[in-house]
Design a protein around this motif. Structure first.
Motif, short mmCIF file in Angstrom:
data_model
loop_
_atom_site.label_atom_id
_atom_site.label_comp_id
_atom_site.label_asym_id
_atom_site.label_seq_id
_atom_site.Cartn_x
_atom_site.Cartn_y
_atom_site.Cartn_z
N ARG A 1 0.58 -1.28 -0.25
CA ARG A 1 -0.20 0.64 0.10
C ARG A 1 0.73 1.47 0.02
O ARG A 1 -0.16 2.24 -0.70
N GLU A 2 1.66 1.08 0.94
CA GLU A 2 2.71 2.66 0.85
C GLU A 2 3.30 2.64 -0.21
O GLU A 2 3.86 4.12 -0.67
N LYS A 3 3.75 1.87 -1.11
CA LYS A 3 4.85 1.86 -2.02
C LYS A 3 3.70 2.31 -3.39
O LYS A 3 4.70 2.08 -4.72
N ARG A 4 2.48 2.65 -3.55
CA ARG A 4 1.79 2.16 -4.60
C ARG A 4 2.21 3.49 -5.55
O ARG A 4 1.78 3.15 -6.84
N GLY A 5 2.87 4.67 -5.17
CA GLY A 5 3.37 5.24 -6.25
C GLY A 5 4.12 5.33 -6.98
O GLY A 5 3.79 5.38 -8.18
N LYS A 6 5.01 4.31 -5.98
CA LYS A 6 6.60 4.30 -7.04
C LYS A 6 5.75 2.83 -7.60
O LYS A 6 6.39 2.72 -8.85
#
Ligand SMILES: Nc1ncnc2c1ncn2[C@@H]1O[C@H](COP(=O)(O)OP(=O)(O)OP(=O)(O)O)[C@@H](O)[C@H]1O
Ligand SMILES: [Mg+2]
Lengths: 328, 234, 295
Positions: free
Chosen positions: B107-112
């Motif tokens: 979830r946290e890394k979804r932008g990358k």
């Protein structure tokens, strides 16, 4: 051998039931029996539709149609209810045809909602049409003794009439269950593609079941009207009494089987009356609280009903009474 | 990495998987081939936790995953690209991709991750605000694979990727799969498109009627007479 | 002419609240796939909550929202978690029967606890109106409409732009696939049911300054909400809003021109007609509707 014992048991049971009015002079006891028979009939009628997987919460409509048509023909035109029966059947047939229109496109909960809406429309019309129905105040059937008028001094004749109706309804329901119609209904309920491929018209099958169920319910409604004398929309169109109760009986007894509805009605009717007389008088509404809880608990803990709880006892019993029990 | 041992699986009375065992080694592309209704999708359903099995066990990275619910299996690093894409039709491409990263670790890394997926499938970036239902078949498949990648899986399982795609497009997709594998994601391919699959797979299993009938390095399987006749049409 | 505009406006104002209540039902239906027969009872409970907070603690109905909304959200969550979740895998009709049971239970518990009397809240603004070029508009009704509109917009933005909102929309479309994404479907069901209850509660409380509550008031709201949801389309929030306004206007005109006894019959006829002609509703989703009995 099995058939033999079955007939003896059935005969004994029937004899006992026939003797009840001779022993119990109490009108209350007779009333409970009579009401139970009416509910056996209603639940069996309701269940005919359930064979096809369609659960109605609107059978009060057909019940009230039968009651109103029979009683109004008698009260307004002096036509004997025995002849009025044809009118009740015809009217409920038409009602069933109307309700079958949404059935063609709807299944499951939405069909159930449609049955409720249908009943509500009829109920509101009945209340509004004061010239005919005397509105929510209702009208009484005049007390004019005689077989032709379905009006009796004692409770015994209606006891026998209701018993006959119950036996007739269960017989009809059993006949439907094991006929080609019943087989096709179960195929429709389980959405059996193979059956549909073989050319079974599921809509036609479901509509036939609806019409049988509706007309049978109307017949019961007519007799019930003369049993209770009073015709008021609040009672005859009652959601709790005649729409929910047959459904609840069937679910509790075992929906989609022949004997489940009988067991459900025999169990629930006296219980319902008991709750109404004892809890309902202590505190208005308390009996329905119990009903609500029973409904929630049944769906959760034994959705197959009492009949399924009796397994494996039930399997043996069903085999014994000749019910092969290949229900859905 | 993934290890299925003696799986028995039922739909009611109907036994769909019979004593099924297979292994997927880390870093490889492993294929599961078989005819219609052999139980390929059911195997994937059992792995992803959507279908309970009565016998046998499944280990992922040496840990048993029996009884873990689908929404938690993806947390472990197993993503499934389901048969028929199963995109959320009324949601946009971007929303579909974002939801692929719903599991906790992704979830946290979804932008990358999203940027990486866009690099892999530039067409998805162009279509990002279009609803998934309006994509072409090939684009939908890319979106589905992209959505699977958004979960940052260690193992990506793809069910019948080539279904409904033109031969040229299918070929391109298999090349894409090789690219994904090159990133270091282990791939478990379920297919009926035998030729292309055998071109990219390191190891192949053949499933028939719910049972593994043959397995081995793809070259050996491709050389097998039975396979040649029934699957390769030679 | 002014008379018609007056009726139209009061219909629209009423329709806003109906839309609010119905959106709660539609949310529950769309996400959890349960036809909540006890929906009107949620409205009833919120109305009683507002009434008692006013009666016992002198709390203004609008202020009581601070208590009523969280309480009803929690109530919805509890209903879903402990009564509906366990029967989630049974058929649609059986699930509906469970909510019928909840409805009967709540109705009669209300009767036992609070008697059958009509209860109303009398505030200083209950009867206040504004006059605008010959039209008379009730202020509490206008406030209710404004609040309804605002909260529907907020819900729309929530579903459209937040991550959780997107997950809810994904579940509406396909809960099995949503699960594969790692979406904890059951937990989102709790959220949806809580929100559904919250929206009906908001509708109930907003109505309290100008109407009264009694134990069986829920039935008509349930019926109304079903009509509106079916008309506007299952799963379509915008459709529900428009259908709510439409039904409000119909009600206002029917109340003036048709025998009041048949007013409700009109809804049911509309309901049946829509189900027969276009069961997916005017703006409804096609997908997923077979599963609950539309074809
Ligand atoms: N939900 C289900 N209920 C009952 N039977 C099922 C279900 N899903 C699959 N099956 C049956 O299990 C068997 C295997 O199905 P599965 O989908 O796993 O096959 P498959 O190998 O993926 O086939 P395909 O190549 O057509 O996708 C089939 O006979 C199918 O009919
Ligand atoms: Mg498959």
């Amino acid at each position: 051998m099995k058939k033999y014992t079955l007939w003896i048991a059935g005969g004994l049971g029937a004899l006992l039931l026939l003797l009840v009015p001779l022993y119990f002079k109490s009108t209350f006891v007779l009333h409970i029996y009579t009401l139970t028979f009416f509910y056996i009939g209603l639940t069996a009628a309701w269940n005919i539709m359930a064979y096809g997987g369609n659960l109605s919460l609107g059978h009060a409509s057909f019940f009230a149609i039968g009651a109103y048509v029979g009683a109004l023909l008698y009260v307004k035109l002096g036509i004997s209810p025995w002849i009025g029966l044809t009118g009740a059947v015809a009217a409920s047939f038409v009602g069933g045809m109307i309700l079958s229109m949404p059935l063609i496109r709807l299944r499951g909960p939405f069909f159930t909602l449609a049955t409720i809406a249908f009943t509500e429309v009829l109920r509101l019309i009945a209340i509004d049409w004061r010239d005919l129905t005397h509105g929510s105040a209702g009208l009484n059937i005049p007390f004019d003794l005689g077989w032709l008028n379905l009006t009796f001094k004692s409770g015994a004749p209606f006891y026998y009439i209701a018993l006959a109706l119950a036996v007739g309804s269960v017989w009809l329901s059993r006949w439907v269950r094991y006929s080609a119609l019943g087989y096709h209904l179960r195929a429709a309920a389980s959405d059996d593609q193979a059956a549909e491929a073989l050319g079974v018209d599921f809509n036609l099958v479901q509509i036939t079941a609806l019409l049988i169920s509706a007309t049978l319910t109307a017949v019961l409604g007519l007799f019930y009207a003369f049993y209770s004398y009073v015709l008021e929309p609040a009672t005859l169109f009652s959601f709790e009494l005649f729409s929910l109760q047959p459904a609840l009986n069937a679910i509790i007894g075992g929906m989609g089987t022949v004997w489940g509805p009988v067991i459900g009605a025999v169990f629930m009717t006296p219980l319902g009356e008991f709750l109404r007389f004892y809890l309902g008088t202590i505190q208005q509404g308390l009996n329905y609280v119990v009903y609500g809880i029973i409904l929630i608990m049944t769906v959760r803990f034994f959705p197959g009903g009492i009949l399924s709880l009796l397994t494996p006892l039930g399997v043996r019993f069903k085999r014994w009474i000749g019910d092969t029990g290949d229900n859905q | 990495m993934l290890n299925l041992k003696g799986i028995d699986c039922f739909y009611g009375d109907f036994q769909v998987l019979r004593d099924l065992s297979l292994k997927v080694e880390a870093g490889q592309i492993v294929a599961l081939l078989g005819p219609n209704a052999a139980g390929k999708s059911s195997t994937l359903a059992a792995i992803s936790g959507a279908l309970p099995y009565t016998k046998g066990e499944i280990n992922f990275c040496e840990k048993p995953i029996k009884g873990i619910k689908p929404e938690k299996v993806v947390d472990l690093g197993i993503a499934l690209v389901p048969e028929g894409r199963k995109l959320f039709q009324t949601l946009t491409v971007r929303e579909n991709l974002e939801l692929g990263a719903y599991s906790r670790h992704a979830r946290e890394k979804r932008g990358k991750t999203l940027q990486q997926v866009y690099e892999l499938f530039p067409v998805l970036k162009d279509r990002s605000s279009q609803t998934a239902g309006s994509l072409s078949g090939g684009e939908q498949q890319m979106c589905a694979i992209g959505r699977g990648l958004m979960a940052q899986p260690r193992l990506l399982m793809i069910d019948e990727m080539s279904l409904g795609l033109s031969p040229i497009l299918a070929k391109q997709m298999f090349t894409m799969v090789q690219e994904i594998a090159a990133i270091g994601i282990t791939i478990f391919l379920v297919e009926q498109q035998v030729h292309h699959t055998m071109r990219v797979a390191d190891y192949t299993y053949i499933i028939e009627k719910g049972h593994i009938t043959m397995s081995g390095p793809t070259k050996e399987i491709a050389a097998n007479e039975h396979v040649k006749k029934t699957y390769l049409g030679m | 002419m002014d008379f018609y505009i007056q009726v139209l406006i009061s219909g629209l104002l009423l329709g806003g609240i109906y839309a609010l209540i119905s959106i709660g039902l539609n949310l529950i239906f769309g996400v959890v796939r349960i036809l909540n027969f006890a929906h009107g009872e949620l409205v009833m409970l919120a109305m009683y909550g507002t009434f008692w907070l006013y009666k016992l603690y002198d709390l203004d109905p609008y202020l009581s929202l601070v208590v009523v909304l969280p309480a009803m959200f929690l109530f919805g969550v509890v209903l879903q978690r402990f009564i509906l979740q366990p029967v989630l895998t049974t058929s649609g009709v059986m699930k509906m029967f469970t909510t019928v049971g909840i409805s009967i239970l709540m109705q009669n518990l209300a009767l036992i606890l609070w008697k059958g009397d009509f209860r109303a809240v009398q505030t200083f603004y209950s009867m206040s109106t504004i006059k605008f070029s010959g039209l008379i508009i009730s202020i509490p009704r206008l406030v209710a409409f404004g609040a309804a509109l605002l909260s529907i917009i907020l819900l729309y933005l929530f579903l459209k732009y937040t991550y959780v909102g997107k997950a809810l929309r994904a579940i509406v479309e396909d809960h099995a696939t949503a699960r594969l994404m790692g979406i904890t479907v059951e937990r989102h069901y709790l959220l949806a049911f809580g929100l559904g209850a919250l929206f009906s509660a908001l509708g109930g409380t907003l109505m309290m300054p100008f109407s009264s509550v009694y134990p069986t008031i829920g039935g008509p709201f349930t019926a109304l909400a079903f009509v509106i949801v079916v008309l506007g389309g299952l799963g379509s929030m915008g459709g529900t809003f428009l259908a709510g306004l439409f039904i409000g206007v119909i009600e206002a005109f029917a109340g003036t021109f048709v025998s009041p006894g048949l007013k409700e019959a009109i809804y049911f006829v509309i309901f049946l007609l829509v189900l027969m002609v276009r069961p997916q509703g005017l703006f409804g989703m096609g997908r997923g509707t077979e599963e609950i009995g539309l074809k």
